[in-house]
Write an enzyme that holds these catalytic residues in place. Structure first.
Site, PDB file in Angstrom:
ATOM      1  N   ASN A   1      20.942 -49.773  27.590  1.00 19.08           N
ATOM      2  CA  ASN A   1      19.940 -50.029  26.558  1.00 19.08           C
ATOM      3  C   ASN A   1      18.925 -51.079  27.002  1.00 19.08           C
ATOM      4  OD1 ASN A   1      20.674 -48.110  24.768  1.00 19.08           O
ATOM      5  ND2 ASN A   1      21.650 -49.471  23.289  1.00 19.08           N
TER       6      ASN A   1
ATOM      7  N   CYS B   1      19.509 -50.771  17.807  1.00 21.80           N
ATOM      8  CA  CYS B   1      20.286 -51.009  19.031  1.00 21.80           C
ATOM      9  C   CYS B   1      19.611 -51.856  20.104  1.00 21.80           C
ATOM     10  CB  CYS B   1      20.696 -49.677  19.642  1.00 21.80           C
ATOM     11  SG  CYS B   1      21.919 -48.828  18.650  1.00 21.80           S
TER      12      CYS B   1
ATOM     13  N   ARG C   1      16.143 -48.943  10.292  1.00 24.30           N
ATOM     14  CA  ARG C   1      16.613 -50.254  10.724  1.00 24.30           C
ATOM     15  C   ARG C   1      15.717 -50.794  11.847  1.00 24.30           C
ATOM     16  NH1 ARG C   1      22.888 -48.959  11.709  1.00 24.30           N
ATOM     17  NH2 ARG C   1      21.942 -47.069  12.536  1.00 24.30           N
TER      18      ARG C   1
END
Ligand code: NAD
Length: 518
Positions: free
Chosen positions: A245, A297, A367
């Site tokens: 990520n 994330c 989010r």
């Protein structure tokens, strides 16, 4: 699979739900349950309106949850139809955590692991409260020998904490802990789960650890080529997820820094991206400049990596990854500043339309959406109205999220404040001074809908070959479609054919194809 007959997934969110559904779909002989403490969420999973919107998800859930007669279905990829023999249901959603865990040979833990908001490490460290509480339930209910799988993204070393919880509640009982991070991306979750680049399984290197990894491998091997199932040690697996990520986000920040240079030099960021992306060592993905990344994330995983580096006294490493986040904020601020300056530095009395509120297209997830920060900054300029439309979120959901995220002295929502959510883009854009496309949903990106509509064309005596030209995706060009700009376009291109109320006219035409998924 020989060894695994029953799987329980704890956490029925964006990861747990789709992942368990695909495992059940691909393994008709395994009973799969998904459990959550959130009753409303489970009720939705058991209904026709799932709590997670993902292309292909409802088809997968229906087959496994409800069973089916022999049929052919398309999943995620329209061109590849899958033939399904008739089958019995093998997927269920429940709030009875202990009963479902007790029956399972394999327990996936897929609960939320956000950033800590208070206490030691606030704003950086991972909040493991949900994981700890889920593990406490699992430890008490799991059958001896069950395999516990970390599906959540966790800091490197978390398997040790899980081991301690298990030992505390069930001393002497054998359990194996595996790390099996999830790499799906929201919006393409089903496609990613059906055709993964790799499945990563981390285990301890003892005979029991390796046997557990082999058992989990069997579950995936029913549809994933074994060469794509990579087994490594526990810590590599936990860390690899954070690194994946961080590296993806880093590419976005890198290209965004270059877009700022392009802005002032005449170089075109899309041309630069294309030119470098053709280099096979670089590849073309994640090289699109834009508003910056959002979502639950990237930011939290980079913060977790930074926290890890700093706690290992590697401050330079921490600073390096932290800069990925500061560039993300810089880019968003640069965008908003540009919007305000295009509107002559004055938003008072003006309506601003925002198309797209989710953090990316094809999801209902808001989010950490960049739209939230954009709206906060715009609000300070006291516009007459901020009108929001998103095809993935109902106006009620948008209003709820605005209330939750945009804290200010005054309530931002109408009638007290200027923010309003709409159920279509026509009303949102009507009489606005600027339309900001913050999420690249296809219908915003490509109003070719209007182009295709011959009646629309006929009603305009000049041609509309290229309506995209003036509704270029804001995200890629750092551009905004302001009425002022549009007027300029009028005198220089054929887009001038659109009536005196160009935006509303265009979206009027587009309206019929705006397909709301909520
Ligand atoms: P989510 O918030 O959508 O879902 C988590 C669910 O866990 C919630 O429904 C919550 O009610 C439930 N839960 C919390 N504590 C529980 C408990 N003690 N018992 C039972 N249920 C409990 O989160 P998500 O987006 O699905 O993410 C889950 C994990 O997967 C996170 O660690 C995240 O970092 C990781 N991840 C997310 C994505 C993504 O795209 N969202 C991708 C890869 C990995």
């Amino acid at each position: 699979p020989e060894t695994v007959k029953n799987i329980c997934c704890v956490g029925a969110g964006y990861v747990g739900g789709p992942t368990a559904a695909v495992i059940a779909f691909q393994n008709p002989s395994i009973q799969v349950s998904v459990v959550d403490l959130d009753e409303a969420r489970i009720r939705k999973w058991n209904s026709r309106h799932l709590p997670v919107h993902e292309p292909g998800l409802i088809e997968v859930v229906r087959v496994s949850r409800d069973g089916t007669k022999a049929t052919e279905i398309a999943l995620g990829n329209e061109n590849e139809k899958v033939f399904l023999p008739s089958r019995e249901p093998n997927l269920r959603f429940s709030t009875n955590v202990s009963e479902c865990v007790a029956a399972a040979d394999v327990v996936f833990v897929s609960v939320n692991t956000p950033t800590k908001s208070s206490g030691i490490g606030a704003g950086a460290a991972t909040n493991l409260v949900a994981l700890e509480s889920a593990m406490t339930s699992v430890a008490q209910a799991a059958k001896p020998g069950a395999i516990i799988v970390e599906k959540s993204t966790v800091p490197c070393g978390t398997a040790r904490t899980i081991r301690e919880i298990l030992t505390l509640y069930r001393p002497g009982v054998p359990f194996e802990i595996l790390s099996n991070p999830e790499f799906l991306a929201e919006g393409t979750a089903i496609k990613d789960l059906l055709y993964p680049d790799r499945i990563l399984i981390g285990s301890s290197q003892t005979p029991a650890g390796l046997a557990a990894a082999a058992a989990l491998k069997e579950v995936y091997a029913t549809w994933v080529n074994p060469s794509k199932i990579v087994t490594v040690n526990l810590w590599s697996s936990e860390l690899a997820k954070l690194v994946a990520n961080a590296m993806l986000a880093q590419r976005i920040s890198s290209i965004n820094t270059i877009s700022a240079i392009c802005d002032q030099t005449g170089a075109d960021i899309d041309e630069v991206s294309k030119a470098i992306g053709l280099d096979q060592r670089l590849g073309s993905k994640f090289l699109k400049a834009g508003l910056g990344f959002g979502g639950s994330c990237f930011k939290k995983d980079i913060l977790s990596l930074v926290y890890l580096a700093r706690s290992l006294h590697l401050s330079e490493v921490g600073d390096y990854w932290m800069s990925v986040l500061s560039i993300n904020e810089f880019q968003r601020d640069r965008f908003v500043n540009k919007v305000v300056s295009k509107l002559n530095g004055a938003l008072v009395g003006k309506k601003i339309a925002i198309l797209g509120y989710t953090f990316k297209q094809d999801t209902n997830d808001t989010r950490e959406s960049p739209a939230i920060e954009v709206i906060k900054t715009l609000l300070a300029e006291r516009p007459a109205e901020i009108a929001i439309f998103d095809p993935g979120c109902s106006p009620t959901e948008v209003r709820r999220e605005i209330n939750r995220n945009v804290s200010s002295d005054a309530i931002p929502l109408k009638p007290q404040g200027p923010v309003e959510a709409y159920s279509n883009s026509y009303d949102a854009c009507f009489e606005s001074s600027a339309v900001l496309i913050l999420t690249p949903w296809d219908q915003f990106r490509c109003p070719a809908l209007a182009q295709k509509d011959s009646a629309f064309r006929k009603s305009n005596d000049q041609n509309l070959e290229n309506p995209q030209a003036f509704l270029k995706p804001v995200l890629s060009e750092m551009d905004i479609v302001t009425l002022a700009e549009y007027q300029r376009a009028k005198s220089t291109s054929h887009i001038m054919t659109v009536t005196s109320d160009p935006l509303s006219r265009l979206f009027d035409q587009a309206e019929c194809t705006l397909d709301c998924v909520y």
